[in-house]
Design an enzyme around this catalytic site. Structure first.
Site, PDB file in Angstrom:
ATOM      1  N   SER A 182       0.798  -1.226   0.000  1.00 21.04           N
ATOM      2  CA  SER A 182       0.000   0.000   0.000  1.00 21.04           C
ATOM      3  C   SER A 182       0.830   1.275   0.000  1.00 21.04           C
ATOM      4  CB  SER A 182      -0.927   0.005   1.212  1.00 21.04           C
ATOM      5  OG  SER A 182      -0.180  -0.040   2.394  1.00 21.04           O
ATOM      6  N   HIS A 210      -5.443  -4.230  -0.644  1.00 19.27           N
ATOM      7  CA  HIS A 210      -5.422  -3.171  -1.673  1.00 19.27           C
ATOM      8  C   HIS A 210      -5.569  -3.723  -3.085  1.00 19.27           C
ATOM      9  CE1 HIS A 210      -4.425   0.133   1.075  1.00 19.27           C
ATOM     10  NE2 HIS A 210      -3.857  -0.834   1.786  1.00 19.27           N
ATOM     11  N   LYS A 241     -11.653  -0.760   2.246  1.00 19.86           N
ATOM     12  CA  LYS A 241     -10.976  -0.004   1.179  1.00 19.86           C
ATOM     13  C   LYS A 241     -11.902   0.092  -0.035  1.00 19.86           C
ATOM     14  CE  LYS A 241      -6.807  -1.422   3.447  1.00 19.86           C
ATOM     15  NZ  LYS A 241      -6.896  -0.394   4.487  1.00 19.86           N
TER      16      LYS A 241
HETATM   17  N1  PMP Z   1      -3.838  -5.267   5.527  1.00 18.46           N
HETATM   18  C1  PMP Z   1      -3.341  -4.291   4.759  1.00 18.46           C
HETATM   19  C2  PMP Z   1      -2.345  -4.641   3.702  1.00 18.46           C
HETATM   20  C3  PMP Z   1      -3.764  -2.963   4.949  1.00 18.46           C
HETATM   21  O1  PMP Z   1      -3.273  -1.980   4.198  1.00 18.46           O
HETATM   22  C4  PMP Z   1      -4.708  -2.695   5.952  1.00 18.46           C
HETATM   23  C5  PMP Z   1      -5.245  -1.298   6.199  1.00 18.46           C
HETATM   24  N2  PMP Z   1      -4.327  -0.305   6.296  1.00 18.46           N
HETATM   25  C6  PMP Z   1      -5.185  -3.738   6.726  1.00 18.46           C
HETATM   26  C7  PMP Z   1      -4.745  -5.026   6.485  1.00 18.46           C
HETATM   27  C8  PMP Z   1      -6.171  -3.499   7.813  1.00 18.46           C
HETATM   28  O2  PMP Z   1      -7.449  -3.414   7.278  1.00 18.46           O
HETATM   29  P1  PMP Z   1      -8.647  -2.819   8.142  1.00 18.46           P
HETATM   30  O3  PMP Z   1      -8.610  -1.333   7.988  1.00 18.46           O
HETATM   31  O4  PMP Z   1      -9.856  -3.444   7.523  1.00 18.46           O
HETATM   32  O5  PMP Z   1      -8.429  -3.262   9.533  1.00 18.46           O
END
Ligand code: PMP
Length: 394
Positions: A182, A210, A241
């Site tokens: 990300s 993502h 997302k």
């Molecule tokens: N995994 C990745 C690769 C992420 O970028 C994120 C969010 N930043 C998450 C997990 C966590 O997701 P959530 O916001 O649904 O807790």
């Protein structure tokens, strides 16, 4: 006497001094292409709302109708209070969408990683983890108490070297990677990772936070992008997302999901996703299954913006997706850049350590299908203006 809490103001002062302190903005509007902050409209480049679904009228309607039918809260954990039919419907729908046998819905993407990793491996087992994996994967790995071996980012020689050295060890092995990274927008070589997993007898797991709604046919994600259906053992997803809501999921074989229903601690000890979230995600998946238009628009916007930024002379890193990092380096310079952009009505946060390595601070532009061509042109004009004023471009 020494103040035992003195480390807190000390640490806060250090973060401010080093340009690592984040001032969290308060939004007075829904998420969308534009948001209202301090009564002023700002062009929003900070949200993971890739497809603009966070305030979609049909999704809002679905959430409201579900509240009228089911109330708001799930009551307790699903193993105790029962599973609502809403959760089951969503899990079955997600399985059809992702072309897997089964899925399990949990409270967030973060929780999904904490659910699955410690359920698959434990003390005496080995995890092979990409050095740039998300914090929730890292925490899931730590919780598992398995040995963690970190391979160089997306480097298959580095991964194979580790697997080869352990090939005679009789324990469970798990390779885990982000799908789309990300902070850089690059894509994991999941096809090669799965091949290595098959060659060395390691399970493979991808966190597609993502990639969902972004990669693959109609946004079906990284497994679809590489045509790896049935070969990647565990797919983790998030609804926060592209799907515009909140919640997480784990997808894979029926037995894996049945096992996680019995073993994953956040599933067993934390209450289920709320009613409006569950109904909203379900509607978002319907919309994705109906049309690819939003996914296409996201990619068109991303390609246009990135190409124009490069023409202006900005370094947009190695992104292969609509995520557009604008590489700056020094955290203080990046903070100043973000601040000046904000004064020009562009909301684009600086990303610094510990989210990215020291010296690799950047402004991360999150492109969305919700942005219009006019929005992107407005932003390009402002990036050019501030970039020149700060001597970052000519
Ligand atoms: N995994 C990745 C690769 C992420 O970028 C994120 C969010 N930043 C998450 C997990 C966590 O997701 P959530 O916001 O649904 O807790």
């Amino acid at each position: 006497m020494k103040d035992i809490m003195q480390f807190i103001p000390d640490e806060l002062a250090r973060l401010k001094e080093e340009g690592l302190y984040t001032n969290i903005k308060t939004l007075e509007s829904p998420q969308g292409a534009w948001v209202t902050i301090d009564g002023k409209k700002k062009l929003n480049f900070c949200s993971n709302n890739y497809l603009g679904l966070a305030n979609h009228p049909e999704i809002r309607k679905a959430a409201k109708e579900a509240i009228d039918k089911y109330g708001v809260g799930p009551g307790a954990v699903r193993t105790i209070a029962g599973t609502m039919s809403l959760h089951k419907e969503l899990e079955e729908k997600l399985a059809r969408f992702k072309k897997v046998e089964a899925t399990m819905v949990v409270q967030s993407g973060f929780t999904a990683n904490l659910s699955v990793i410690p359920a698959l491996v434990g003390k005496g087992d080995i995890i092979y983890s990409d050095e740039l994996n998300h914090a929730s994967i890292i925490d899931g790995c730590r919780l598992s108490r398995a040995e963690i071996k970190v391979y160089k980012h997306n480097d298959m020689d580095s991964l194979e070297e580790l697997l080869k050295a352990d090939k005679d060890l009789d324990c469970r092995k798990l390779i885990v990677t982000d799908g789309v990274f990300s902070m850089d927008g690059d894509i994991a070589p999941l096809d090669k990772i799965v091949e290595l997993g098959e060659k060395y007898g390691a399970m493979t797991m991808v966190d597609d936070a993502h990639g969902e709604g972004v990669l693959g046919e109609g946004g079906r994600g990284i497994v679809d992008h590489f045509g790896l259906h049935g070969r990647c053992d565990v797919e983790v997803g998030t609804f926060s997302k592209a799907l515009g809501v909140m919640g997480g999921c784990i997808a894979g074989k029926k037995e894996l999901i049945e096992y996680l229903n019995q073993k994953a601690r956040p599933f067993l000890f934390s209450s289920a996703l709320t009613v409006p979230d569950t109904a909203a995600v379900s509607k978002a998946v319907d919309l994705l299954m109906e049309s690819e238009e939003l996914v296409q628009r996201l990619w068109d916007n991303g390609k246009y913006f990135k190409a124009e930024m490069q023409k202006l002379g900005f370094d947009t890193g190695k992104s292969e997706t609509p995520i557009t990092p604008v590489m700056i380096g020094d955290a203080k310079v990046a903070t100043e850049f973000s601040k000046r952009l904000f004064d020009e009505d562009i909301f684009a946060t600086k990303i610094g350590y510990p989210t990215v390595p020291k010296g690799k601070a950047r402004i991360r532009v999150m492109i969305s299908a919700a942005h219009s061509k006019e929005d992107l042109d407005f932003a390009l004009e402002k990036f050019a203006k501030v970039g020149k004023e700060m001597g970052l471009i000519k």
